[in-house]
Design a protein around this motif. Structure first.
Motif, PDB file in Angstrom:
ATOM      1  N   THR A 253      17.908 -13.824 -31.120  1.00 28.73           N
ATOM      2  CA  THR A 253      17.426 -13.874 -29.753  1.00 28.73           C
ATOM      3  C   THR A 253      17.142 -12.499 -29.407  1.00 28.73           C
ATOM      4  OG1 THR A 253      18.682 -15.821 -29.164  1.00 28.73           O
ATOM      5  CG2 THR A 253      17.873 -14.399 -27.251  1.00 28.73           C
ATOM      6  N   VAL A 254      17.920 -11.471 -29.829  1.00 32.32           N
ATOM      7  CA  VAL A 254      17.607 -10.212 -29.543  1.00 32.32           C
ATOM      8  C   VAL A 254      16.485  -9.641 -30.346  1.00 32.32           C
ATOM      9  CG1 VAL A 254      18.639  -7.795 -30.067  1.00 32.32           C
ATOM     10  CG2 VAL A 254      20.063  -9.540 -29.120  1.00 32.32           C
ATOM     11  N   LEU A 255      16.462 -10.071 -31.878  1.00 36.05           N
ATOM     12  CA  LEU A 255      15.257  -9.588 -32.633  1.00 36.05           C
ATOM     13  C   LEU A 255      14.033 -10.043 -31.829  1.00 36.05           C
ATOM     14  CD1 LEU A 255      16.621 -10.109 -36.027  1.00 36.05           C
ATOM     15  CD2 LEU A 255      15.917  -8.039 -35.049  1.00 36.05           C
ATOM     16  N   ILE A 256      13.904 -11.556 -31.427  1.00 35.15           N
ATOM     17  CA  ILE A 256      12.650 -11.739 -31.052  1.00 35.15           C
ATOM     18  C   ILE A 256      12.271 -11.269 -29.636  1.00 35.15           C
ATOM     19  CG2 ILE A 256      11.784 -13.856 -29.509  1.00 35.15           C
ATOM     20  CD1 ILE A 256      13.416 -15.656 -31.530  1.00 35.15           C
ATOM     21  N   MET A 257      13.267 -10.795 -28.953  1.00 31.90           N
ATOM     22  CA  MET A 257      13.020 -10.161 -27.555  1.00 31.90           C
ATOM     23  C   MET A 257      12.464  -8.384 -28.017  1.00 31.90           C
ATOM     24  SD  MET A 257      15.538 -11.372 -24.659  1.00 31.90           S
ATOM     25  CE  MET A 257      14.744 -10.604 -23.511  1.00 31.90           C
ATOM     26  N   LEU A 258      13.277  -8.066 -29.035  1.00 35.17           N
ATOM     27  CA  LEU A 258      12.845  -6.753 -29.395  1.00 35.17           C
ATOM     28  C   LEU A 258      11.282  -6.645 -30.014  1.00 35.17           C
ATOM     29  CD1 LEU A 258      15.773  -5.130 -31.591  1.00 35.17           C
ATOM     30  CD2 LEU A 258      14.688  -4.171 -29.530  1.00 35.17           C
ATOM     31  N   ALA A 259      10.780  -7.732 -30.726  1.00 32.02           N
ATOM     32  CA  ALA A 259       9.563  -7.995 -31.213  1.00 32.02           C
ATOM     33  C   ALA A 259       8.670  -8.045 -29.888  1.00 32.02           C
ATOM     34  CB  ALA A 259       9.611  -9.241 -32.086  1.00 32.02           C
ATOM     35  N   LEU A 260       9.057  -8.852 -28.958  1.00 30.49           N
ATOM     36  CA  LEU A 260       8.193  -9.204 -27.938  1.00 30.49           C
ATOM     37  C   LEU A 260       7.882  -7.862 -27.188  1.00 30.49           C
ATOM     38  CD1 LEU A 260       9.510 -12.585 -26.484  1.00 30.49           C
ATOM     39  CD2 LEU A 260       7.022 -11.900 -27.605  1.00 30.49           C
ATOM     40  N   GLY A 261       9.061  -7.272 -27.093  1.00 25.56           N
ATOM     41  CA  GLY A 261       8.850  -5.814 -26.154  1.00 25.56           C
ATOM     42  C   GLY A 261       8.277  -4.737 -27.024  1.00 25.56           C
ATOM     43  N   LEU A 262       7.917  -4.912 -28.403  1.00 27.04           N
ATOM     44  CA  LEU A 262       7.373  -3.941 -29.325  1.00 27.04           C
ATOM     45  C   LEU A 262       5.764  -4.118 -29.026  1.00 27.04           C
ATOM     46  CD1 LEU A 262       9.376  -3.510 -32.598  1.00 27.04           C
ATOM     47  CD2 LEU A 262       8.907  -1.850 -30.682  1.00 27.04           C
ATOM     48  N   VAL A 263       5.529  -5.549 -29.034  1.00 28.52           N
ATOM     49  CA  VAL A 263       4.252  -5.936 -28.876  1.00 28.52           C
ATOM     50  C   VAL A 263       3.457  -5.602 -27.358  1.00 28.52           C
ATOM     51  CG1 VAL A 263       2.722  -7.932 -28.410  1.00 28.52           C
ATOM     52  CG2 VAL A 263       4.026  -8.072 -30.378  1.00 28.52           C
ATOM     53  N   MET A 264       4.418  -5.590 -26.460  1.00 28.64           N
ATOM     54  CA  MET A 264       3.956  -5.228 -25.131  1.00 28.64           C
ATOM     55  C   MET A 264       3.821  -3.595 -25.061  1.00 28.64           C
ATOM     56  SD  MET A 264       5.995  -7.477 -22.700  1.00 28.64           S
ATOM     57  CE  MET A 264       7.595  -6.867 -22.657  1.00 28.64           C
ATOM     58  N   VAL A 265       4.708  -2.858 -25.809  1.00 30.22           N
ATOM     59  CA  VAL A 265       4.559  -1.442 -25.775  1.00 30.22           C
ATOM     60  C   VAL A 265       3.116  -1.076 -26.475  1.00 30.22           C
ATOM     61  CG1 VAL A 265       5.451   0.659 -27.024  1.00 30.22           C
ATOM     62  CG2 VAL A 265       6.831  -0.765 -25.774  1.00 30.22           C
ATOM     63  N   LEU A 266       2.933  -1.959 -27.582  1.00 26.51           N
ATOM     64  CA  LEU A 266       1.584  -1.719 -28.296  1.00 26.51           C
ATOM     65  C   LEU A 266       0.483  -1.941 -27.499  1.00 26.51           C
ATOM     66  CD1 LEU A 266       0.081  -0.995 -31.016  1.00 26.51           C
ATOM     67  CD2 LEU A 266       0.253  -3.290 -31.644  1.00 26.51           C
ATOM     68  N   SER A 267       0.198  -3.081 -26.776  1.00 29.62           N
ATOM     69  CA  SER A 267      -0.581  -3.300 -25.942  1.00 29.62           C
ATOM     70  C   SER A 267      -0.964  -2.472 -24.633  1.00 29.62           C
ATOM     71  CB  SER A 267      -0.625  -4.749 -25.510  1.00 29.62           C
ATOM     72  OG  SER A 267       0.420  -4.887 -24.650  1.00 29.62           O
ATOM     73  N   ALA A 268       0.081  -1.808 -24.215  1.00 28.17           N
ATOM     74  CA  ALA A 268       0.116  -0.940 -23.013  1.00 28.17           C
ATOM     75  C   ALA A 268      -0.054   0.264 -23.459  1.00 28.17           C
ATOM     76  CB  ALA A 268       1.399  -1.070 -22.226  1.00 28.17           C
ATOM     77  N   SER A 269       0.288   0.833 -24.607  1.00 20.68           N
ATOM     78  CA  SER A 269       0.202   2.441 -24.664  1.00 20.68           C
ATOM     79  C   SER A 269      -0.783   2.651 -25.985  1.00 20.68           C
ATOM     80  CB  SER A 269       1.559   2.830 -25.304  1.00 20.68           C
ATOM     81  OG  SER A 269       1.773   2.015 -26.372  1.00 20.68           O
ATOM     82  N   SER A 270      -1.754   1.701 -26.524  1.00 26.79           N
ATOM     83  CA  SER A 270      -2.581   2.089 -27.420  1.00 26.79           C
ATOM     84  C   SER A 270      -3.624   2.878 -26.953  1.00 26.79           C
ATOM     85  CB  SER A 270      -3.045   0.941 -28.540  1.00 26.79           C
ATOM     86  OG  SER A 270      -3.457  -0.200 -27.484  1.00 26.79           O
TER      87      SER A 270
END
Length: 75
Positions: free
Chosen positions: A22-39
Motif C-alpha cells: 500500500t505504501v509503495l502504491i501510494m508513493l508511486a501515485l505521488g511520484l506520478v502526480m509530482v511529475l505531471s504537476a512539475s514537468s
C-alpha cells in the motif's frame, strides 16, 4: 458464564506486506502526480522535465528504506 482463559495467543510479529505494498502504491501515485504537476516548470528552469521527479524519488527511496529498517528492527 464461562470465564475467559488467561492465556492469550500473540501473533508472531511479521513484516506486513499489505502495508508495504500500500505504501509503495501510494508513493508511486505521488511520484506520478509530482511529475505531471512539475514537468512544465522543471523544463522551463532546467533542460529536463524529470528534475523534480528524480529528487522526489530519491527522497521517497530513503524514506521507504527507513520504514523497512524500522519495521525490521522491531521484530
Amino acid at each position: 458464564m464461562a470465564k475467559p482463559s488467561k492465556t492469550t495467543t500473540v501473533k508472531s510479529k511479521q513484516f506486513d506486506f499489505i502495508l508495504a505494498i500500500t505504501v509503495l502504491i501510494m508513493l508511486a501515485l505521488g511520484l506520478v502526480m509530482v511529475l505531471s504537476a512539475s514537468s512544465p516548470s522543471a523544463l522551463a528552469k532546467t533542460d529536463s522535465s524529470y528534475t523534480y521527479l528524480i529528487r522526489q524519488a530519491q527522497s521517497a527511496g530513503v524514506r521507504f528504506s527507513t520504514y523497512v529498517y524500522t519495521i525490521k528492527g522491531r521484530l
